[in-house]
Motif scaffolding. Sequence first.
Motif, PDB file in Angstrom:
ATOM      1  N   GLY A 250       3.620   7.863   1.659  1.00 54.26           N
ATOM      2  CA  GLY A 250       3.694   6.495   2.267  1.00 54.26           C
ATOM      3  C   GLY A 250       2.623   5.703   1.974  1.00 54.26           C
ATOM      4  O   GLY A 250       1.942   6.077   0.944  1.00 54.26           O
ATOM      5  N   ARG A 251       2.444   4.433   2.359  1.00 49.78           N
ATOM      6  CA  ARG A 251       1.582   3.427   2.170  1.00 49.78           C
ATOM      7  C   ARG A 251       0.781   3.144   3.296  1.00 49.78           C
ATOM      8  O   ARG A 251       1.359   3.149   4.544  1.00 49.78           O
ATOM      9  CB  ARG A 251       2.190   2.391   1.415  1.00 49.78           C
ATOM     10  CG  ARG A 251       2.833   2.748  -0.171  1.00 49.78           C
ATOM     11  CD  ARG A 251       3.010   1.325  -0.485  1.00 49.78           C
ATOM     12  NE  ARG A 251       3.625   1.485  -1.764  1.00 49.78           N
ATOM     13  CZ  ARG A 251       2.857   1.567  -2.993  1.00 49.78           C
ATOM     14  NH1 ARG A 251       1.576   1.126  -2.887  1.00 49.78           N
ATOM     15  NH2 ARG A 251       3.284   1.782  -4.227  1.00 49.78           N
ATOM     16  N   VAL A 252      -0.399   2.715   2.911  1.00 46.18           N
ATOM     17  CA  VAL A 252      -1.364   1.944   3.916  1.00 46.18           C
ATOM     18  C   VAL A 252      -1.603   0.608   3.606  1.00 46.18           C
ATOM     19  O   VAL A 252      -2.363   0.316   2.477  1.00 46.18           O
ATOM     20  CB  VAL A 252      -2.554   2.581   4.540  1.00 46.18           C
ATOM     21  CG1 VAL A 252      -3.528   1.925   5.495  1.00 46.18           C
ATOM     22  CG2 VAL A 252      -2.617   4.245   4.856  1.00 46.18           C
ATOM     23  N   GLY A 253      -0.995  -0.410   4.159  1.00 42.02           N
ATOM     24  CA  GLY A 253      -1.013  -1.610   3.411  1.00 42.02           C
ATOM     25  C   GLY A 253      -0.219  -1.609   2.192  1.00 42.02           C
ATOM     26  O   GLY A 253       0.582  -1.107   1.942  1.00 42.02           O
ATOM     27  N   LYS A 254      -0.754  -2.662   1.461  1.00 38.01           N
ATOM     28  CA  LYS A 254      -0.242  -2.908   0.269  1.00 38.01           C
ATOM     29  C   LYS A 254      -0.860  -2.168  -1.078  1.00 38.01           C
ATOM     30  O   LYS A 254      -0.488  -2.110  -2.221  1.00 38.01           O
ATOM     31  CB  LYS A 254       0.045  -4.257  -0.088  1.00 38.01           C
ATOM     32  CG  LYS A 254       1.199  -5.096   0.956  1.00 38.01           C
ATOM     33  CD  LYS A 254       1.235  -6.654   0.445  1.00 38.01           C
ATOM     34  CE  LYS A 254       1.966  -7.261   1.221  1.00 38.01           C
ATOM     35  NZ  LYS A 254       2.471  -8.767   0.621  1.00 38.01           N
ATOM     36  N   ARG A 255      -2.112  -1.685  -0.540  1.00 39.54           N
ATOM     37  CA  ARG A 255      -2.908  -1.352  -1.496  1.00 39.54           C
ATOM     38  C   ARG A 255      -3.093   0.192  -1.798  1.00 39.54           C
ATOM     39  O   ARG A 255      -3.460   0.677  -2.506  1.00 39.54           O
ATOM     40  CB  ARG A 255      -4.428  -1.783  -1.561  1.00 39.54           C
ATOM     41  CG  ARG A 255      -4.609  -3.494  -1.502  1.00 39.54           C
ATOM     42  CD  ARG A 255      -5.902  -4.092  -1.400  1.00 39.54           C
ATOM     43  NE  ARG A 255      -5.853  -5.425  -1.424  1.00 39.54           N
ATOM     44  CZ  ARG A 255      -6.086  -5.960  -2.696  1.00 39.54           C
ATOM     45  NH1 ARG A 255      -5.949  -5.302  -3.628  1.00 39.54           N
ATOM     46  NH2 ARG A 255      -6.006  -7.316  -2.716  1.00 39.54           N
ATOM     47  N   VAL A 256      -2.898   0.889  -0.743  1.00 40.43           N
ATOM     48  CA  VAL A 256      -3.099   2.447  -0.611  1.00 40.43           C
ATOM     49  C   VAL A 256      -1.621   3.118  -0.566  1.00 40.43           C
ATOM     50  O   VAL A 256      -0.996   2.824  -0.055  1.00 40.43           O
ATOM     51  CB  VAL A 256      -4.067   2.795   0.509  1.00 40.43           C
ATOM     52  CG1 VAL A 256      -4.006   4.434   0.681  1.00 40.43           C
ATOM     53  CG2 VAL A 256      -5.380   2.006   0.673  1.00 40.43           C
ATOM     54  N   ARG A 257      -1.685   4.225  -1.584  1.00 31.93           N
ATOM     55  CA  ARG A 257      -0.701   4.959  -1.489  1.00 31.93           C
ATOM     56  C   ARG A 257      -1.027   6.326  -1.530  1.00 31.93           C
ATOM     57  O   ARG A 257      -2.047   6.858  -1.773  1.00 31.93           O
ATOM     58  CB  ARG A 257       0.028   4.925  -2.945  1.00 31.93           C
ATOM     59  CG  ARG A 257       1.247   5.975  -3.364  1.00 31.93           C
ATOM     60  CD  ARG A 257       2.604   5.421  -2.448  1.00 31.93           C
ATOM     61  NE  ARG A 257       3.467   6.503  -2.962  1.00 31.93           N
ATOM     62  CZ  ARG A 257       4.308   6.462  -4.128  1.00 31.93           C
ATOM     63  NH1 ARG A 257       3.973   5.606  -5.043  1.00 31.93           N
ATOM     64  NH2 ARG A 257       5.211   7.239  -4.305  1.00 31.93           N
ATOM     65  N   VAL A 258      -0.326   7.239  -0.451  1.00 36.53           N
ATOM     66  CA  VAL A 258      -0.759   8.463  -0.246  1.00 36.53           C
ATOM     67  C   VAL A 258       0.171   9.652  -0.371  1.00 36.53           C
ATOM     68  O   VAL A 258       1.309   9.172   0.118  1.00 36.53           O
ATOM     69  CB  VAL A 258      -1.307   8.477   1.332  1.00 36.53           C
ATOM     70  CG1 VAL A 258      -1.768  10.030   1.579  1.00 36.53           C
ATOM     71  CG2 VAL A 258      -2.519   7.855   1.220  1.00 36.53           C
ATOM     72  N   LEU A 259      -0.040  10.566  -0.910  1.00 32.80           N
ATOM     73  CA  LEU A 259       0.990  11.851  -1.051  1.00 32.80           C
ATOM     74  C   LEU A 259       0.558  13.005  -0.327  1.00 32.80           C
ATOM     75  O   LEU A 259      -0.817  13.354  -0.918  1.00 32.80           O
ATOM     76  CB  LEU A 259       1.744  11.960  -2.416  1.00 32.80           C
ATOM     77  CG  LEU A 259       2.391  10.997  -3.220  1.00 32.80           C
ATOM     78  CD1 LEU A 259       1.300   9.852  -3.690  1.00 32.80           C
ATOM     79  CD2 LEU A 259       3.673  11.389  -3.951  1.00 32.80           C
ATOM     80  N   LEU A 260       0.835  13.878   0.244  1.00 29.74           N
ATOM     81  CA  LEU A 260       0.535  15.075   0.586  1.00 29.74           C
ATOM     82  C   LEU A 260       1.619  16.238   0.933  1.00 29.74           C
ATOM     83  O   LEU A 260       2.576  15.846   1.599  1.00 29.74           O
ATOM     84  CB  LEU A 260      -0.111  14.743   2.496  1.00 29.74           C
ATOM     85  CG  LEU A 260      -0.678  16.142   2.976  1.00 29.74           C
ATOM     86  CD1 LEU A 260      -1.688  16.935   2.423  1.00 29.74           C
ATOM     87  CD2 LEU A 260      -1.082  15.841   4.518  1.00 29.74           C
ATOM     88  N   GLY A 261       1.331  17.104   0.574  1.00 26.25           N
ATOM     89  CA  GLY A 261       1.982  18.656   0.521  1.00 26.25           C
ATOM     90  C   GLY A 261       1.513  19.486   0.883  1.00 26.25           C
ATOM     91  O   GLY A 261       0.505  20.009   0.468  1.00 26.25           O
ATOM     92  N   ALA A 262       2.221  20.691   1.815  1.00 27.81           N
ATOM     93  CA  ALA A 262       1.614  21.746   2.027  1.00 27.81           C
ATOM     94  C   ALA A 262       2.772  22.853   2.100  1.00 27.81           C
ATOM     95  O   ALA A 262       3.742  22.478   2.534  1.00 27.81           O
ATOM     96  CB  ALA A 262       0.849  21.881   3.257  1.00 27.81           C
ATOM     97  N   THR A 263       2.587  24.073   1.592  1.00 27.44           N
ATOM     98  CA  THR A 263       3.698  24.999   1.473  1.00 27.44           C
ATOM     99  C   THR A 263       3.011  26.543   1.986  1.00 27.44           C
ATOM    100  O   THR A 263       1.991  26.894   1.819  1.00 27.44           O
ATOM    101  CB  THR A 263       4.022  25.120   0.355  1.00 27.44           C
ATOM    102  OG1 THR A 263       3.178  25.718  -0.648  1.00 27.44           O
ATOM    103  CG2 THR A 263       4.657  23.790  -0.393  1.00 27.44           C
TER     104      THR A 263
END
Length: 825
Positions: A645-658
């Motif tokens: 997802g995004r935080v505002g228009k400037r930050v993109r975040v990806l997280l994955g755990a298995t």
Amino acid sequence: MLAAAAGAAQEPSRESPAVSPDPAPVASPAPVASPTAPPAAAPTPPVSPTPARSQRSLGQAFDVDLLRSLPMSNGVWSVFETIESNAILDRIESSGLYVGEAGLMGVRGSSWTQASWLLGDLDVTDPDRTGTPLFFADPEALAAVEISAGLAPADVRGAGPGVWLVPRRPDTRWRKTVQVNDAPTALQQSYRRKGAPAIAHLDSFSSAHFRLSGPLVADRLSAVVSGNLTRGARRERSDPRSLDGREAGVLGHFVYTPTSRDEVRLLGGVQRLSHPYEGRARFGGGNVQQVDNLLQVQSTWQRQGSRPWSLTGGLVRGVFDPHLTEVATGVVERLSDGPVQQQFPAASTRGRWALTGWFDPFTNGNHAVRVGTSLSLTHSTTRPAEEIRLTPETVGGLPARVWDYGWTGPTWWRGNEVAAYVTDDFRFRQLSVNAGLRYESSRGSAANSDGRIEWTGVTPRVVGRVRPFPKDRPNLVLLAGYAEYLSRLPLNLLAYGDPGAPHGAAYQWLDGNHDGRFQMDERGLLVARVGPGGPRATIDPGLKAPRSKEVFIGFETDIRSFRARFLAYHRRERSLVTSVNYGAPTSAYDVSYIPDPGGDIVGGTTLQMLPVYNRRIDSFGRDRYLLTNDTQTGTGKGLEISVDGRVGKRVRVLLGATASKTNSPSAYRGFLATENDQGLVGERLELPNAETLSTGRLFFERGYTIKMAGTYEAPHDFRFGAVARYQDGQHFARFVIPTDLNQGPEPIKGITNGYSRFTYVLTIDARLEKGFTLGSTRLAAVIEAFNLRGTGIEVEEDVKWGPDYRQTSAVQPPRALRLGLRLDF
């Protein structure tokens, strides 16, 4: 994790707006252009740029903006190493340690041999060993990298992940890009660590990339041409010798739109790669080179309308030429170099001609039906790259055997792959279902022998999604699915019984003077006849295709601007291909038992009597091999969580755990990716000592993984990207090495793979870019750091039972810094 591909990489929808592959989706965060960089001209093609390939699988798509903002080592390999949480790569790339060399990649414990690679609309998977591409696309030429893994739709073949390299489309006005990178030696961290060296460290790296994009004929013909020249060198462990690699290539994408409904695309490219020879252990590990010349050409005609269709034809070809200017005088160490048989890659030419097409005959408010078909003609020809010479082998430093082994003549293997499929995207109220059925037929034959393999089968695929709440309630989607897959047919299986394929004999090594150096008078009795080539190996006429089945359940939901997904899965593989030595079975050995501590080497709670098989001398040389199906099955299961997802228009975040676990037979005893894999054919049922405790956890499953990636489009034209990766250490087994066997020392597992593992891998990579804009021109300075914290965590240990057991033998590559300049105009 799911991330929508940007711009032209987005999946085109079907004609009917009432139907989509996922009618009740959770919205994906839309890519946002840099608020400070000059906007790129977006192409506006009259028809969709690629065949409609909906994100029905549980894989991930990485758009071009994300790939550009994150630290990437060299090529697309960082996607699998540090970003995609379900994927494991066979190496640590750092800042580009392996220029010109294909990586081995698996997802959820799948075999690396079953990965399929698609460039544009053409299957570019190597038909000989499968699992690796015959063309390396530079990221500068790509719009996105999409991964089909988990509940793959019926148009995807193979039992492993499908990787789709989506080419860039031309811009509507001319744009040019030039980028250069360099890793100054003065900025690199020392490779030395207390007690153990880095498994590899950067010696040098430099690269140059360009891209030209724009219209050739207004509203009719446009093109994008990109190219790269990359040079790199690394040193391994404490070896002062440098291992060099080079990549040079050009890729052109031409788009012609004769009408508003029709589009013709031509994608072609050439590459020249130079890299260390895979069998260099026989040459003392020096910088013995191999040169690969690669070519791919494809053309697609696609029509949109009420009944859209697409037709693609193309070819991909690779010529692989080892430059063996030295005489092989080295010694192969079984525990660190791998099996001796893998040290003899030959000169070869491999390729594929392909014709594929799809047609949407029926679309209404509830159904969208697609039928498709594909035909591939494959070939692999080889010729010996050197004269056969004796190759000594040690096991844990102990002289073991001498091999008189190699390719004895040319080979010619050919095959064909035919497939047809039908899919239906169905929607009814809150329920959506994608169901498909795939027919596959793969055939292969050898010109110099009676070897012939035919695999045929039908596999169902279905995935359903349901939204249990009305649209004004929590945005929750439940999903479940089931899929079956047939494995791809590697042409190298036809080596069994081929008189020109590698074969020979293994002899005792009687090191009377105990100097560890082989002299001709130290060759003892012939122990074994070894294949797979020659008259002593045959292919089972009833050899079946390995088949995989998988079940997924889970849910997806939106939390503000973030998408979250939770999945649980179970996977089973059966009819794996193996080689059985029926000429020297277990009855040809005398078995004795030795006390062994098992897994608890300190507390003594797992004491066992370990079987040791000593081959009787009267059975020496009686080996006969049959390529057949294994009766043992493999399983895998796991849990996954991902957030995008995004935080505002400037930050993109990806997280994955298995969290995952596999239990499967491995082809060989060792811990390398070319050994601890269920898709290879190896020694497990050829030697009784190799079968002991041979079922365990696989290389491409690591127990627990956590991968995080983020980008920040800061004011004043700053771009920041970072990735952090944790993954459990490599599974391995403790080896007991008896020294009094007639056949020479052999490693015997005292525990299964996975009862112990190396520590873990933990890296943080970062990228910072500062742009300066003048009109329509932008100049940017870039700095990238790999293993930013300079951690020296162990990645390999001594696996031989003795005083040095579990002593660290190698650690992570040290910190590496890379500088770059990028010009967009």
